[in-house]
Design an enzyme around this catalytic site. Structure first.
Site, mmCIF file in Angstrom:
data_model
loop_
_atom_site.group_PDB
_atom_site.id
_atom_site.type_symbol
_atom_site.label_atom_id
_atom_site.label_comp_id
_atom_site.label_asym_id
_atom_site.label_seq_id
_atom_site.Cartn_x
_atom_site.Cartn_y
_atom_site.Cartn_z
ATOM 1 N N LYS A 1 0.848 -1.206 0.000
ATOM 2 C CA LYS A 1 0.000 0.000 0.000
ATOM 3 C C LYS A 1 0.880 1.251 0.000
ATOM 4 C CE LYS A 1 -1.553 1.771 4.003
ATOM 5 N NZ LYS A 1 -1.584 3.209 4.340
ATOM 6 N N ASN A 2 1.904 1.271 0.902
ATOM 7 C CA ASN A 2 2.678 2.499 1.073
ATOM 8 C C ASN A 2 3.682 2.732 -0.038
ATOM 9 O OD1 ASN A 2 1.124 2.982 3.252
ATOM 10 N ND2 ASN A 2 2.651 2.357 4.765
ATOM 11 N N ARG B 1 -3.502 10.390 3.702
ATOM 12 C CA ARG B 1 -2.231 11.108 3.857
ATOM 13 C C ARG B 1 -1.489 11.159 2.524
ATOM 14 N NH1 ARG B 1 0.821 14.247 7.569
ATOM 15 N NH2 ARG B 1 3.029 13.769 7.293
ATOM 16 N N CYS C 1 -4.863 8.657 8.695
ATOM 17 C CA CYS C 1 -5.025 8.130 10.053
ATOM 18 C C CYS C 1 -4.714 9.226 11.079
ATOM 19 C CB CYS C 1 -4.058 6.982 10.297
ATOM 20 S SG CYS C 1 -4.100 5.772 9.005
ATOM 21 N N ARG D 1 0.450 15.343 12.484
ATOM 22 C CA ARG D 1 1.312 14.776 11.428
ATOM 23 C C ARG D 1 1.674 15.927 10.483
ATOM 24 N NH1 ARG D 1 -1.447 9.462 9.072
ATOM 25 N NH2 ARG D 1 0.659 9.030 8.309
ATOM 26 N N PRO D 2 2.599 16.774 10.949
ATOM 27 C CA PRO D 2 2.933 17.955 10.135
ATOM 28 C C PRO D 2 3.563 17.564 8.795
ATOM 29 C CG PRO D 2 4.492 17.689 11.937
ATOM 30 C CD PRO D 2 3.412 16.678 12.159
ATOM 31 N N ILE D 3 3.602 18.502 7.876
ATOM 32 C CA ILE D 3 4.289 18.277 6.598
ATOM 33 C C ILE D 3 5.387 19.314 6.409
ATOM 34 C CG2 ILE D 3 2.385 17.108 5.381
ATOM 35 C CD1 ILE D 3 1.701 19.824 4.099
ATOM 36 N N ASP D 4 5.895 19.812 7.550
ATOM 37 C CA ASP D 4 6.914 20.868 7.478
ATOM 38 C C ASP D 4 8.158 20.433 6.706
ATOM 39 O OD1 ASP D 4 7.116 19.136 9.814
ATOM 40 O OD2 ASP D 4 8.894 20.286 10.331
ATOM 41 N N GLN D 5 8.537 19.173 6.831
ATOM 42 C CA GLN D 5 9.739 18.710 6.113
ATOM 43 C C GLN D 5 9.477 18.605 4.608
ATOM 44 O OE1 GLN D 5 12.791 18.275 7.860
ATOM 45 N NE2 GLN D 5 11.432 19.378 9.259
ATOM 46 N N ASP E 1 3.829 0.546 12.041
ATOM 47 C CA ASP E 1 2.554 0.064 11.499
ATOM 48 C C ASP E 1 2.192 -1.331 12.000
ATOM 49 O OD1 ASP E 1 3.034 1.642 8.253
ATOM 50 O OD2 ASP E 1 2.452 2.417 10.213
ATOM 51 N N ARG F 1 -9.171 0.005 4.017
ATOM 52 C CA ARG F 1 -8.287 1.014 3.397
ATOM 53 C C ARG F 1 -6.919 0.428 3.116
ATOM 54 N NH1 ARG F 1 -7.349 5.796 7.097
ATOM 55 N NH2 ARG F 1 -5.827 6.184 5.448
HETATM 56 C C1 EPZ Z 1 4.175 6.791 6.048
HETATM 57 O O1 EPZ Z 1 3.497 7.879 6.627
HETATM 58 C C2 EPZ Z 1 3.149 5.674 6.001
HETATM 59 N N1 EPZ Z 1 2.015 6.087 5.190
HETATM 60 C C3 EPZ Z 1 2.678 5.339 7.416
HETATM 61 O O2 EPZ Z 1 1.817 4.224 7.328
HETATM 62 C C4 EPZ Z 1 3.885 4.954 8.275
HETATM 63 O O3 EPZ Z 1 3.463 4.740 9.592
HETATM 64 C C5 EPZ Z 1 4.926 6.072 8.228
HETATM 65 O O4 EPZ Z 1 5.283 6.368 6.855
HETATM 66 C C6 EPZ Z 1 6.190 5.713 8.992
HETATM 67 O O5 EPZ Z 1 6.755 4.569 8.442
HETATM 68 C C7 EPZ Z 1 2.122 6.062 3.844
HETATM 69 O O6 EPZ Z 1 3.161 5.724 3.307
HETATM 70 C C8 EPZ Z 1 0.901 6.465 3.059
HETATM 71 P P1 EPZ Z 1 6.542 9.927 8.172
HETATM 72 P P2 EPZ Z 1 4.202 9.343 6.634
HETATM 73 O O7 EPZ Z 1 6.598 11.176 7.384
HETATM 74 O O8 EPZ Z 1 5.021 9.504 5.428
HETATM 75 C C9 EPZ Z 1 6.896 13.249 11.551
HETATM 76 C C10 EPZ Z 1 -0.136 2.977 7.656
HETATM 77 O O9 EPZ Z 1 -0.832 2.567 8.600
HETATM 78 N N2 EPZ Z 1 6.942 14.210 10.445
HETATM 79 O O10 EPZ Z 1 7.627 8.922 8.013
HETATM 80 O O11 EPZ Z 1 3.170 10.345 6.934
HETATM 81 C C11 EPZ Z 1 5.533 12.565 11.662
HETATM 82 O O12 EPZ Z 1 4.648 13.362 12.424
HETATM 83 C C12 EPZ Z 1 0.412 4.387 7.669
HETATM 84 O O13 EPZ Z 1 0.151 2.298 6.629
HETATM 85 C C13 EPZ Z 1 7.229 15.539 10.718
HETATM 86 O O14 EPZ Z 1 7.427 15.935 11.872
HETATM 87 O O15 EPZ Z 1 5.152 9.185 7.911
HETATM 88 C C14 EPZ Z 1 5.875 11.270 12.348
HETATM 89 O O16 EPZ Z 1 5.947 11.499 13.740
HETATM 90 C C15 EPZ Z 1 0.197 5.077 9.004
HETATM 91 N N3 EPZ Z 1 7.269 16.431 9.688
HETATM 92 C C16 EPZ Z 1 7.278 10.941 11.812
HETATM 93 O O17 EPZ Z 1 7.787 12.168 11.274
HETATM 94 C C17 EPZ Z 1 7.057 16.037 8.377
HETATM 95 O O18 EPZ Z 1 7.128 16.891 7.469
HETATM 96 C C18 EPZ Z 1 7.288 9.900 10.702
HETATM 97 O O19 EPZ Z 1 6.369 10.325 9.715
HETATM 98 C C19 EPZ Z 1 6.773 14.687 8.124
HETATM 99 C C20 EPZ Z 1 6.726 13.775 9.168
#
Ligand code: EPZ
Length: 415
Positions: free
Chosen positions: A22-23, A92, A116, A121-125, A304, A396
Site C-alpha cells: 500500500k505504502n 495522507r 489516520c 502529522r505535520p508536513i513541514d519537512q 505500522d 483502506r
Molecule cells: C508513512 O506515513 C506511512 N504512510 C505510514 O503508514 C507509516 O506509519 C509512516 O510512513 C512511517 O513509516 C504512507 O506511506 C501512506 P513519516 P508518513 O513522514 O510519510 C513526523 C499505515 O498505517 N513528520 O515517516 O506520513 C511525523 O509526524 C500508515 O500504513 C514531521 O514531523 O510518515 C511522524 O511522527 C500510518 N514532519 C514521523 O515524522 C514532516 O514533514 C514519521 O512520519 C513529516 C513527518
C-alpha cells in the site's frame, strides 16, 4: 456491510498470497503524473485507498484502467487544477500530489492531507524540501499553494526521518535542473520501490534505501512498467495472527528481508519462523515469551505493526513494554483491547502489557487500519464473538481481509 464478525479460538492454518505494498502504490500513482505517458503498474492491492487515489488522478484528467491487479495510467491529457475536495482529506498520500504537480507543472494547489489520526502529522519537512528547490509556498483556506518558475537541484537535510517527505521531495526533484541531495532520508523499502519506478521512467536516482539520496534532474520522463514490492505490513499482520492463535501460516510472495524486524521479535517470543525464497512460515508455540518493542524507522520495528503486535503480547507469559517512538498518539487500540479483557496501562508513548489475559468477544470499533488489525488479532484469540465496526478503515489498507482469514480457517464474516 461495515462490520466484521469473528468467532475466536481457532488456530490459523494454511497459506495466503500477500498483495502489493500500500505504502508504495500510494506514492507510485501520483508519480505517474511526472510524465505525459502511459505507465503500467502491476501487483496493485485491492484496497480502498488505491480507489480514492485513482479517483483523484481521474479528476486531473488521467485515464486509469484496471485489469486484475494491473493498473494502466495514461497522463497525457492531465490538466493541472486545485485538488481540494474530500478525497484529498481522506488519506495522507494525497500529499504526494504536491511534489508530482509541482514537478510536472511548476505549480500545485493541494488540500491539507488527512489520513489516520495518529496525533499531529505535520508536513513541514515536505514544505522545507519544496522551498529549498525554489518553490514559494503559502497556505490559504486549508490548502497549500506551491509555485516555482523553475525547480533547481539543491542539498536538503531532513530534520526528521520522514518517509513521506523523502518521497515527496524525490517527486519534485526528478525534473528539477541539476542535482538534489536528500540527507537524513528515510530508508524504507517503499522508498526504494518508488526510486526504482522513477528510474524506470528515466530519472537518475542513486542511494535510495540509504540515508543519502542523490537525484540528477532530467526532463522529460517516459512511460514505464513496474511491479510493486510485497506489502510487509499485510504479511507481518498475518504472521502475528498466526502466532497469536497458535497456528501455522505461510505468507507467500514476500521479501523475507523486509520482514526481519517482525520475524526477529516473534523468534524472541519463542515462535518458530522459517524463511523460504519468497515466503515466511510462522508456527505458534505455547508459552509465548514477553518481549519489549521500540518502534523505529526501517530497519527498526515498524510502527505500522505495533498495534497488532500489542494484541499478541496480551497472550505472552509475562509483562511486555511497548514504546511508540514515531507517532504521538498510536495507542488508541489499547482502549478497545482492554474492553476485551486485556490489561494494558499506557503513559504517553508507552504501553505496559500484562500477559496471560484471556480475551472475550465484544463490540469494538476500528479507528484506523492498524488499530483495526489489532482488534482482528484480538478477535481471533477471544472467547466468543467479536464485532468490529467501521471495518472500512481496515479495508483502506488490507485486501479482502475476511476472505484471506477464512482461507486460513478463521470463523469470520462481514455483515
Ligand atoms: C508513512 O506515513 C506511512 N504512510 C505510514 O503508514 C507509516 O506509519 C509512516 O510512513 C512511517 O513509516 C504512507 O506511506 C501512506 P513519516 P508518513 O513522514 O510519510 C513526523 C499505515 O498505517 N513528520 O515517516 O506520513 C511525523 O509526524 C500508515 O500504513 C514531521 O514531523 O510518515 C511522524 O511522527 C500510518 N514532519 C514521523 O515524522 C514532516 O514533514 C514519521 O512520519 C513529516 C513527518
Amino acid at each position: 456491510m461495515d462490520t466484521l464478525r469473528i468467532r475466536g479460538g481457532r488456530p490459523l492454518v494454511g497459506s495466503i498470497p500477500i498483495a502489493g505494498a500500500k505504502n508504495s502504490v500510494l506514492a507510485l500513482l501520483p508519480a505517474t503524473l511526472l510524465a505525459e505517458a502511459s505507465c503500467t503498474i502491476e501487483n496493485v492491492p485491492a484496497i480502498r485507498d488505491v480507489k480514492v487515489l485513482v479517483d483523484l488522478l481521474r479528476r486531473l484528467g488521467a485515464e486509469v484502467a484496471m485489469e486484475g491487479t494491473t493498473l494502466r495510467v495514461d497522463t497525457a491529457r492531465v490538466v493541472n487544477r486545485p485538488m481540494i475536495d474530500s478525497g484529498v482529506r481522506s488519506l495522507r498520500a494525497s500529499a504526494y500530489l504536491m511534489g508530482a504537480l509541482l514537478g510536472r507543472f511548476g505549480e500545485a494547489v493541494v488540500g491539507l492531507p488527512g489520513g489516520c489520526n495518529l496525533g499531529s502529522r505535520p508536513i513541514d519537512q515536505h514544505l522545507k524540501g519544496f522551498e529549498s528547490l525554489g518553490a514559494t509556498i503559502s497556505q490559504r483556506a486549508g490548502a497549500i499553494h506551491l509555485k516555482a518558475a523553475r525547480l533547481r537541484g539543491t542539498r536538503i537535510y531532513l530534520d526528521v526521518v520522514s518517509v513521506g517527505a523523502t518521497i515527496n521531495i524525490m517527486l519534485a526533484a526528478v525534473l528539477a535542473e541539476g542535482v538534489t541531495v536528500i540527507e537524513n532520508a528515510a530508508t524504507e523499502p517503499e522508498i526504494v520501490d518508488v526510486a526504482t519506478f522513477l528510474n524506470g521512467m528515466g530519472a537518475r536516482i542513486q542511494g535510495a534505501g540509504t540515508d543519502v539520496i542523490r537525484i540528477r534532474g532530467r526532463s522529460p520522463l517516459n512511460a514505464c512498467r513496474h511491479a510493486i514490492i510485497p506489502d510487509r505490513m499485510e504479511a507481518g499482520t498475518y504472521m502475528i495472527a498466526a502466532a497469536a492463535t497458535g497456528g501455522e501460516v505461510r505468507v507467500d510472495h514476500v521479501i523475507p528481508l523486509h520482514l526481519e524486524p517482525v520475524s526477529a521479535k516473534l523468534r524472541e517470543m519463542g515462535v518458530f519462523v522459517t524463511e523460504g525464497d519468497e515466503s515466511v512460515t510462522v508456527k505458534g508455540t505455547d508459552p509465548l515469551l514477553p518481549v519489549d518493542i521500540k518502534t523505529q524507522p526501517y530497519p527498526g520495528f515498524p510502527t505500522d505493526l505495533q498495534s497488532p503486535f500489542t494484541a499478541l503480547l496480551t497472550q505472552a507469559k509475562g509483562t511486555s513494554l511497548i514504546i511508540e517512538n514515531i507517532y504521538e498518539e498510536r495507542l488508541k487500540h489499547v482502549l478497545e483491547l482492554n474492553r476485551m479483557g486485556a490489561r494494558i496501562r499506557t503513559d504517553g508513548r508507552m504501553a505496559l502489557i500484562e500477559g496471560g489475559t484471556p480475551l472475550y468477544g465484544m463490540r469494538v470499533r476500528a479507528m484506523d487500519p492498524r488499530a483495526g488489525a489489532a482488534l482482528v488479532v484480538a478477535g481471533l484469540i477471544a472467547e466468543g464473538e467479536t464485532a468490529i465496526t467501521d471495518i472500512h478503515q481496515i479495508d483502506r489498507s488490507y485486501e479482502r481481509i475476511d476472505q484471506k482469514l477464512r482461507q486460513l480457517g478463521a470463523d469470520v464474516w462481514r455483515e
